[in-house]
Every structure is written in C-alpha cells, then in structure tokens.
Write an enzyme that holds these catalytic residues in place. Structure first.
Site, PDB file in Angstrom:
ATOM      1  N   CYS A 209      -1.949   1.632   8.302  1.00  0.00           N
ATOM      2  CA  CYS A 209      -0.930   0.691   7.870  1.00  0.00           C
ATOM      3  C   CYS A 209      -1.499  -0.717   7.641  1.00  0.00           C
ATOM      4  O   CYS A 209      -1.941  -1.367   8.561  1.00  0.00           O
ATOM      5  CB  CYS A 209       0.110   0.702   8.984  1.00  0.00           C
ATOM      6  SG  CYS A 209       1.461  -0.383   8.808  1.00  0.00           S
TER       7      CYS A 209
ATOM      8  N   CYS B  40       3.662  -5.861  16.009  1.00  0.00           N
ATOM      9  CA  CYS B  40       2.952  -4.902  16.873  1.00  0.00           C
ATOM     10  C   CYS B  40       1.475  -5.309  16.939  1.00  0.00           C
ATOM     11  O   CYS B  40       0.851  -5.590  15.912  1.00  0.00           O
ATOM     12  CB  CYS B  40       3.097  -3.475  16.356  1.00  0.00           C
ATOM     13  SG  CYS B  40       4.823  -2.920  16.381  1.00  0.00           S
TER      14      CYS B  40
ATOM     15  N   GLU C 170       0.821  -1.213   0.000  1.00  0.00           N
ATOM     16  CA  GLU C 170       0.000   0.000   0.000  1.00  0.00           C
ATOM     17  C   GLU C 170       0.852   1.258   0.000  1.00  0.00           C
ATOM     18  O   GLU C 170       1.902   1.298   0.628  1.00  0.00           O
ATOM     19  CB  GLU C 170      -0.843   0.038   1.285  1.00  0.00           C
ATOM     20  CG  GLU C 170      -1.746  -1.142   1.441  1.00  0.00           C
ATOM     21  CD  GLU C 170      -2.494  -1.116   2.760  1.00  0.00           C
ATOM     22  OE1 GLU C 170      -2.374  -0.116   3.502  1.00  0.00           O
ATOM     23  OE2 GLU C 170      -3.185  -2.090   3.035  1.00  0.00           O
TER      24      GLU C 170
HETATM   25  N1  SAH Z   1       7.579  -0.289  11.251  1.00  0.00           N
HETATM   26  C1  SAH Z   1       7.739   1.124  11.331  1.00  0.00           C
HETATM   27  C2  SAH Z   1       7.036   1.916  10.249  1.00  0.00           C
HETATM   28  C3  SAH Z   1       5.675   1.507   9.772  1.00  0.00           C
HETATM   29  S1  SAH Z   1       4.287   1.857  10.757  1.00  0.00           S
HETATM   30  C4  SAH Z   1       7.371   1.614  12.708  1.00  0.00           C
HETATM   31  O1  SAH Z   1       6.952   0.807  13.520  1.00  0.00           O
HETATM   32  O2  SAH Z   1       7.539   2.800  12.983  1.00  0.00           O
HETATM   33  C5  SAH Z   1       4.146   3.604  10.859  1.00  0.00           C
HETATM   34  C6  SAH Z   1       3.475   4.066  12.138  1.00  0.00           C
HETATM   35  O3  SAH Z   1       2.091   3.683  12.168  1.00  0.00           O
HETATM   36  C7  SAH Z   1       4.106   3.437  13.389  1.00  0.00           C
HETATM   37  O4  SAH Z   1       4.242   4.408  14.396  1.00  0.00           O
HETATM   38  C8  SAH Z   1       3.071   2.404  13.770  1.00  0.00           C
HETATM   39  O5  SAH Z   1       3.184   2.039  15.107  1.00  0.00           O
HETATM   40  C9  SAH Z   1       1.789   3.122  13.417  1.00  0.00           C
HETATM   41  N2  SAH Z   1       0.617   2.268  13.336  1.00  0.00           N
HETATM   42  C10 SAH Z   1       0.524   0.986  12.959  1.00  0.00           C
HETATM   43  N3  SAH Z   1      -0.740   0.559  13.039  1.00  0.00           N
HETATM   44  C11 SAH Z   1      -1.484   1.601  13.456  1.00  0.00           C
HETATM   45  C12 SAH Z   1      -2.859   1.776  13.753  1.00  0.00           C
HETATM   46  N4  SAH Z   1      -3.718   0.789  13.618  1.00  0.00           N
HETATM   47  N5  SAH Z   1      -3.270   2.991  14.175  1.00  0.00           N
HETATM   48  C13 SAH Z   1      -2.374   4.010  14.323  1.00  0.00           C
HETATM   49  N6  SAH Z   1      -1.072   3.904  14.070  1.00  0.00           N
HETATM   50  C14 SAH Z   1      -0.625   2.704  13.656  1.00  0.00           C
END
Ligand code: SAH
Length: 404
Positions: A385, A121, A97
């Site tokens: 994401c 995560c 995406e």
């Molecule tokens: N892996 C990297 C970059 C990709 S995610 C990282 O962890 O930073 C980019 C950001 O979106 C990260 O801060 C991640 O924690 C956040 N993120 C992921 N899923 C999310 C969600 N459902 N709602 C809000 N933020 C989210």
C-alpha cells in the site's frame, strides 16, 4: 479550466444520475442504457467513440467531459509476471496505485479509494503521505476498467502467442491453497478461459489500495454499484471486498447496504495498547467498539468478516498475542488473514519470521479460529500500500508508461 463546474465525468454518474443527465439533454431514457453499455461493457469512456449515439449527443457529452480520468505513469511487473502495479496520475496531478494479481482462474484488482490517507497507521507507506483527497466514484471504477482492458488486450495478444507481462509457456502456480484475499475463492466460470488457464476478465476486486474506503463512503458505494450492477460492470458482489481500519459508524452503515459485498477489518493487534500504537484511530474506536460493530454487522448480514493482521517481527507476532486474539474472536463468524508485513522505508517495523507466522497461525487454528497466510504478492515491485508512489516520488529513474 475555467468551466470546471460544468465538467461531467460519465463514470461519476450512478444509473439514476445518468438517466437524469440524458433527459436533461433532451434525450430519451434508453440513451442512458446505451451510454452505460459503452462505459462498462465496451470499456469505451471517450464519448466521441460511442458510435451508437447520435452525433450531436456524442459531441455534447464530449464537450462537457473532463478528459481522461486516469493516466498511467509507471507500470511494474513482479518477477514471476503475475502481479502488475500501475501508478496513475489523476487530472489534478495526484498519484494513486492499483494492482492486478493473477491467480489460477481468477484476476483480482486491488484498488485505491483515496489519494493518500488520514488514518496514520504507523507501518503503512500511504499514511506517511497524509490525505490529499477522496477519489471520485469515476476514479475508483476506472481502475478496474483499466485492468479489464489490459486483460482483454493481453487475451488478444495471446492468440498471436505473445503474452503481456507474463512469459510464454510460463507455469501458472496454483496458489489457491493459500487464500490470498478474502472470501473470494470461487471462480467465475462465465469468463472465457485462455489456453493459459487464465480468465481474461477481472473476477475480483479488493478495496485495499491507498486510502480508507469508509472515509469516502458515498463515492465508494456509488462506484461499487456501478461495478456490481448487471447493467454496469457486472461483477459478483460476493467477489468484492472492502477493507476498513475500523470506522465504527461506517461499519454500521455498511451492514445496511443492499449490495452483498464482503467486509474486512484491519485489526493487527488484540488489545488497545498495542493497536493504538499501530493504528492510532484505535483511540477513537477502541477494539471493544469495533468488535461490537462487527457483531452487529454479522447479526444483520449473516456474512463472515475477515480480520487482517499484518505480521510484524517482535511487535504483534508472539504466541501469547495469538492466544489473546483467539479469545477476542471466539464465537465470531470470521476469518483471520495474516499478512507478512511489507517493510516500509522510514518505518521501524520488520516482517515476522516464517516460524513465528506459522506458530501464530497454528495457535489460532488450534483455538478454532480459521486463519490463512496471505501470499505476499509483488514485494519486488513495491506492491504494498502506497509504496510505489513513495518510491517514484524519490526516484525519477523508473520506467514510464506512455499512452493510456
Ligand atoms: N485503510 C484500509 C484499506 C487500505 S490498506 C484498511 O486499513 O484496511 C489494506 C491493508 O493493507 C490493511 O489491512 C493495511 O493495514 C495493510 N497494510 C498497510 N501497509 C502495510 C504494509 N506495509 N505491510 C502489510 N500490510 C499493510
């Protein structure tokens, strides 16, 4: 394809590799500059169309090319027309995406660095898919080039008064007072501005899509160089932000890179017990180690770090945790980006209430920590994401994109 080993994607090559490649084909060095001009300035990736090259070279490059790097399969627009998300299919069927977010005088593209993600995560849609593979440098760069082409086509259409995505006469809300992405407030005034006040150019890139960019380190940096170098796409390094879950050795490596791109670290909690629950990588790299790496990074680069903090109701949004976070970050050259959680299907977490977010932010600010709430863009198009891919894989009714 049986001759896969021979396939060469020009977008995968660094400047030095391009030079080596054209020389290996018996060509003078300046052909490398010409090919890069076509790729990054003319936005032409099909060698057959690189008409300033001799026909024989065009044919050679076309014969070894692996075809389209990205094929768009679904394109969605937010209801205000300002956020567009595209799901791309890669040559091996993987789906990734990319999101374009348009602001007053700034166009930010949020790109993916991996197909899937191994970081796990617990609130993230991409994590549920696991890691399929790293993206190549070309697949990373092509996401930006796609939207650059898209914006240019829109600019051309606007002259004919039709608008792509957005509606004619639409009010462009100035949302700069809510900093949405990190360290990227300046406007690139070199960009042509249309009468809608929008530059028809990608001005900012955030590596915050699918994947953990620092787990795909080599390809990421090759892509960043091609995006930033003056003879590449020519983006300002200060307008690029890479977000990491906190891979300590890679943060140290990042600090040594010559390109001045911004670093964001996804923190989400001020203590190990809570962070390990949200980001299991915390078991490998606990908060104290991440903070030490951040301090080394700041000492080395003198650049501000952004900490991302996804606000989850009743989980990490209490005032007591804000106080704890402020204590953790005190004295650090940093900024906190609070992100309203995008709820993910199959995950128990819900977004914090507006009141809790406000109190959390005020508490940080009162303690002297710079903090802003990131505007939640594209919630109505699954622009979190990994969320569009997750929905597409469970729903075949979405509008499909044809062509490239
Ligand atoms: N892996 C990297 C970059 C990709 S995610 C990282 O962890 O930073 C980019 C950001 O979106 C990260 O801060 C991640 O924690 C956040 N993120 C992921 N899923 C999310 C969600 N459902 N709602 C809000 N933020 C989210």
């Amino acid at each position: 394809m049986s001759d896969t080993e021979k396939t060469i994607q020009l977008l995968d090559l660094s400047r030095a590799e391009m030079l080596e490649h054209v020389r290996a084909l018996g060509q003078p060095s300046y052909r490398a500059d010409q090919v890069r001009q076509w790729l990054y300035k003319q936005l032409v990736t099909d060698p057959a169309q690189m008409t300033s090259l001799p026909l024989a070279l065009r044919e050679q490059l076309a014969a070894e090319s692996g075809g389209a790097v990205l094929t768009p399969v679904v394109e969605t627009h937010s209801s205000d027309g300002q956020t567009t998300k595209v799901l791309f299919r890669l040559h091996d069927g993987q789906l990734i995406e990319t999101v374009l977010m348009r602001y007053h005088r700034r166009n930010t593209v949020c790109i993916s660095s991996q197909a899937g993600c191994a970081m796990g995560c617990t609130f993230c849609a991409t994590a549920l898919m696991g890691l399929q593979r790293n993206l190549t440098a070309g697949e990373i760069v092509a996401q930006v080039l796609y939207f650059q082409r898209w914006l240019q086509e829109e600019g051309e259409e606007e002259i004919g008064k039709t608008g792509k995505g957005g509606k004619e006469g639409e009010q462009i809300e100035d949302m700069d007072y809510l900093q949405d992405d990190v360290g990227v407030e300046e406007t690139d005034y070199r960009s042509p501005i249309t009468d809608h006040g929008q530059p028809q150019r990608v001005t900012n890139v955030v590596v915050m899509g699918m994947g953990e960019p620092l787990a795909n380190y080599g390809n990421l940096w090759k892509a960043l160089h091609n995006l930033v170098d003056a003879d590449g796409f020519g983006l300002g390094a200060r307008h690029v932000t890479v977000s990491t879950v906190g891979l300590v050795p890679a943060i140290d490596r990042f600090a040594e890179e010559p390109l001045q791109v911004n670093l964001a670290v996804s923190l989400h909690a001020p203590n190990d017990a809570l962070r390990a629950q949200l980001a299991p990588i915390n078991d490998h790299y606990p908060i104290a180690e991440v903070m030490d790496a951040c301090r080394r990074y700041i000492a080395r680069t003198n650049r501000r770090i952004s900490f991302e903090y996804a606000m989850m109701r009743g989980i990490n949004d209490s005032q007591a945790l804000a106080v704890e976070l402020a204590a953790l970050l005190r004295g650090l050259l940093c900024h906190v980006n609070l992100i309203p959680l995008n709820p993910v299907k199959g995950s128990p977490y819900q977004p914090s209430t507006r009141e809790d977010v406000d109190l959390f932010m005020e508490t940080l600010r009162a303690a002297g920590i710079s903090a802003t709430l990131r505007v939640r863009r594209g919630i109505d198009i699954d622009a979190g994401c990994g969320q569009l891919r997750a929905r597409v894989e469970s729903d075949s009714q979405l509008p499909q994109v044809t062509g490239t």
